[in-house]
Scaffold this motif. Structure first.
Motif, PDB file in Angstrom:
ATOM      1  N   ASP A 131      -9.019  -7.236 -47.996  1.00  0.00           N
ATOM      2  CA  ASP A 131      -7.613  -6.855 -47.931  1.00  0.00           C
ATOM      3  C   ASP A 131      -6.779  -8.094 -47.616  1.00  0.00           C
ATOM      4  O   ASP A 131      -6.757  -8.579 -46.480  1.00  0.00           O
ATOM      5  N   GLN A 132      -6.073  -8.598 -48.625  1.00  0.00           N
ATOM      6  CA  GLN A 132      -5.322  -9.842 -48.470  1.00  0.00           C
ATOM      7  C   GLN A 132      -4.115  -9.710 -47.551  1.00  0.00           C
ATOM      8  O   GLN A 132      -3.538 -10.714 -47.146  1.00  0.00           O
ATOM      9  N   GLU A 133      -3.722  -8.511 -47.218  1.00  0.00           N
ATOM     10  CA  GLU A 133      -2.592  -8.294 -46.313  1.00  0.00           C
ATOM     11  C   GLU A 133      -3.036  -8.229 -44.851  1.00  0.00           C
ATOM     12  O   GLU A 133      -2.210  -8.216 -43.953  1.00  0.00           O
ATOM     13  N   ASN A 134      -4.334  -8.191 -44.626  1.00  0.00           N
ATOM     14  CA  ASN A 134      -4.893  -8.035 -43.292  1.00  0.00           C
ATOM     15  C   ASN A 134      -4.856  -9.369 -42.546  1.00  0.00           C
ATOM     16  O   ASN A 134      -5.134 -10.421 -43.104  1.00  0.00           O
ATOM     17  N   ILE A 135      -4.548  -9.314 -41.260  1.00  0.00           N
ATOM     18  CA  ILE A 135      -4.484 -10.522 -40.428  1.00  0.00           C
ATOM     19  C   ILE A 135      -5.844 -11.213 -40.348  1.00  0.00           C
ATOM     20  O   ILE A 135      -5.927 -12.438 -40.302  1.00  0.00           O
ATOM     21  N   HIS A 136      -6.923 -10.434 -40.377  1.00  0.00           N
ATOM     22  CA  HIS A 136      -8.261 -11.021 -40.325  1.00  0.00           C
ATOM     23  C   HIS A 136      -8.549 -11.838 -41.589  1.00  0.00           C
ATOM     24  O   HIS A 136      -9.193 -12.889 -41.534  1.00  0.00           O
ATOM     25  N   TYR A 137      -8.053 -11.367 -42.722  1.00  0.00           N
ATOM     26  CA  TYR A 137      -8.215 -12.106 -43.973  1.00  0.00           C
ATOM     27  C   TYR A 137      -7.458 -13.444 -43.878  1.00  0.00           C
ATOM     28  O   TYR A 137      -7.988 -14.481 -44.257  1.00  0.00           O
ATOM     29  N   SER A 138      -6.248 -13.393 -43.357  1.00  0.00           N
ATOM     30  CA  SER A 138      -5.460 -14.626 -43.206  1.00  0.00           C
ATOM     31  C   SER A 138      -6.168 -15.628 -42.303  1.00  0.00           C
ATOM     32  O   SER A 138      -6.196 -16.826 -42.600  1.00  0.00           O
ATOM     33  N   ARG A 139      -6.742 -15.144 -41.225  1.00  0.00           N
ATOM     34  CA  ARG A 139      -7.474 -16.026 -40.308  1.00  0.00           C
ATOM     35  C   ARG A 139      -8.697 -16.610 -41.002  1.00  0.00           C
ATOM     36  O   ARG A 139      -9.019 -17.785 -40.844  1.00  0.00           O
ATOM     37  N   PHE A 140      -9.398 -15.762 -41.765  1.00  0.00           N
ATOM     38  CA  PHE A 140     -10.575 -16.218 -42.517  1.00  0.00           C
ATOM     39  C   PHE A 140     -10.189 -17.332 -43.490  1.00  0.00           C
ATOM     40  O   PHE A 140     -10.846 -18.382 -43.532  1.00  0.00           O
ATOM     41  N   ILE A 141      -9.116 -17.136 -44.239  1.00  0.00           N
ATOM     42  CA  ILE A 141      -8.662 -18.144 -45.205  1.00  0.00           C
ATOM     43  C   ILE A 141      -8.288 -19.435 -44.477  1.00  0.00           C
ATOM     44  O   ILE A 141      -8.620 -20.533 -44.937  1.00  0.00           O
ATOM     45  N   THR A 142      -7.633 -19.316 -43.338  1.00  0.00           N
ATOM     46  CA  THR A 142      -7.271 -20.508 -42.566  1.00  0.00           C
ATOM     47  C   THR A 142      -8.518 -21.286 -42.159  1.00  0.00           C
ATOM     48  O   THR A 142      -8.575 -22.513 -42.314  1.00  0.00           O
ATOM     49  N   HIS A 143      -9.540 -20.582 -41.693  1.00  0.00           N
ATOM     50  CA  HIS A 143     -10.782 -21.248 -41.305  1.00  0.00           C
ATOM     51  C   HIS A 143     -11.469 -21.885 -42.512  1.00  0.00           C
ATOM     52  O   HIS A 143     -11.974 -23.012 -42.420  1.00  0.00           O
ATOM     53  N   VAL A 144     -11.478 -21.197 -43.628  1.00  0.00           N
ATOM     54  CA  VAL A 144     -12.105 -21.749 -44.840  1.00  0.00           C
ATOM     55  C   VAL A 144     -11.345 -22.990 -45.288  1.00  0.00           C
ATOM     56  O   VAL A 144     -11.960 -24.003 -45.665  1.00  0.00           O
ATOM     57  N   LYS A 145     -10.011 -22.951 -45.241  1.00  0.00           N
ATOM     58  CA  LYS A 145      -9.218 -24.121 -45.638  1.00  0.00           C
ATOM     59  C   LYS A 145      -9.545 -25.330 -44.765  1.00  0.00           C
ATOM     60  O   LYS A 145      -9.744 -26.438 -45.262  1.00  0.00           O
ATOM     61  N   PHE A 146      -9.623 -25.111 -43.441  1.00  0.00           N
ATOM     62  CA  PHE A 146      -9.952 -26.223 -42.546  1.00  0.00           C
ATOM     63  C   PHE A 146     -11.371 -26.733 -42.801  1.00  0.00           C
ATOM     64  O   PHE A 146     -11.619 -27.941 -42.762  1.00  0.00           O
ATOM     65  N   PHE A 147     -12.291 -25.823 -43.070  1.00  0.00           N
ATOM     66  CA  PHE A 147     -13.657 -26.232 -43.394  1.00  0.00           C
ATOM     67  C   PHE A 147     -13.672 -27.110 -44.650  1.00  0.00           C
ATOM     68  O   PHE A 147     -14.304 -28.168 -44.670  1.00  0.00           O
ATOM     69  N   VAL A 148     -12.983 -26.667 -45.698  1.00  0.00           N
ATOM     70  CA  VAL A 148     -12.960 -27.412 -46.967  1.00  0.00           C
ATOM     71  C   VAL A 148     -12.345 -28.794 -46.752  1.00  0.00           C
ATOM     72  O   VAL A 148     -12.852 -29.800 -47.258  1.00  0.00           O
ATOM     73  N   GLU A 149     -11.264 -28.859 -45.977  1.00  0.00           N
ATOM     74  CA  GLU A 149     -10.642 -30.153 -45.696  1.00  0.00           C
ATOM     75  C   GLU A 149     -11.614 -31.079 -44.959  1.00  0.00           C
ATOM     76  O   GLU A 149     -11.725 -32.263 -45.295  1.00  0.00           O
ATOM     77  N   ARG A 150     -12.301 -30.534 -43.945  1.00  0.00           N
ATOM     78  CA  ARG A 150     -13.277 -31.353 -43.208  1.00  0.00           C
ATOM     79  C   ARG A 150     -14.432 -31.756 -44.110  1.00  0.00           C
ATOM     80  O   ARG A 150     -14.926 -32.882 -44.041  1.00  0.00           O
TER      81      ARG A 150
END
Length: 184
Positions: free
Chosen positions: A136-155
């Motif tokens: 569910d892309q509207e869910n806050i947990h999804y947003s947090r997951f994407i944020t963590h994945v983005k930081f992982f990819v950057e690192r």
């Protein structure tokens, strides 16, 4: 030479877009974005006038994983269309966002937004299909997951992955969430 050959309206549009993006993203963009974005806008309008449409293969990823940059791209698209009296395709918002993504960070840092977006998309799809679940892309947990994945990819691309110092936490998560650990 680029500035001399550039119509004034593209210079002004670029300045407005970069100013808006810096306020929206709460960061200073690399100064090189002025030239790359201005040049892109000029060619996008030329392609429009010649009825040449180039599809953006990472439109969905940029729209969903770089939402703030995409919103800035949407603002830019509306501004361009209104100012020039044209109707560039909606995919152009992602193309503009791509330039903004690449302009994030320090001057010496060379980010590759398309590479990042593709890897983020691959990770999200891996999780989605391995766990056989709709996210569910509207869910806050999804947003947090994407944020963590983005930081992982950057690192990952910066070769700055975190060291394994939290063995106790790792073991605890592995025991509590074995299926999630297998996916990870």
């Amino acid at each position: 030479q680029l500035l001399d050959s550039m119509p004034q309206e593209f210079i002004e549009l670029t300045q407005q877009i970069v100013h808006y993006a810096e306020e929206k993203l709460k960061t200073k963009l690399n100064s090189g974005v002025y030239f790359t974005l201005m040049d892109h806008l000029n060619f996008a309008v030329e392609r429009y006038k010649k009825n040449i449409n180039i599809t953006n293969r990472v439109y969905w990823e940029i729209k969903n994983y770089y939402t703030e940059e995409f919103e800035a791209g949407n603002y830019a698209l509306q501004l361009i269309n209104e100012t020039l009296g044209i109707q560039l395709p909606k995919e152009e918002a992602a193309n503009i966002a791509f330039h903004l993504i690449n302009a994030l960070g320090e001057e010496t840092e060379s980010k590759n937004g398309m590479k990042y977006a593709k890897m983020i998309g691959s990770i999200v799809n891996l999780v989605r299909y391995t766990l056989n679940m709709k996210l569910d892309q509207e869910n806050i947990h999804y947003s947090r997951f994407i944020t963590h994945v983005k930081f992982f990819v950057e690192r990952f691309y910066a070769d700055k992955l975190l060291a394994d110092q939290e063995n106790e936490l790792f073991e605890q998560i592995a025991n509590l969430y074995p299926q999630a650990m297998d996916v990870a």
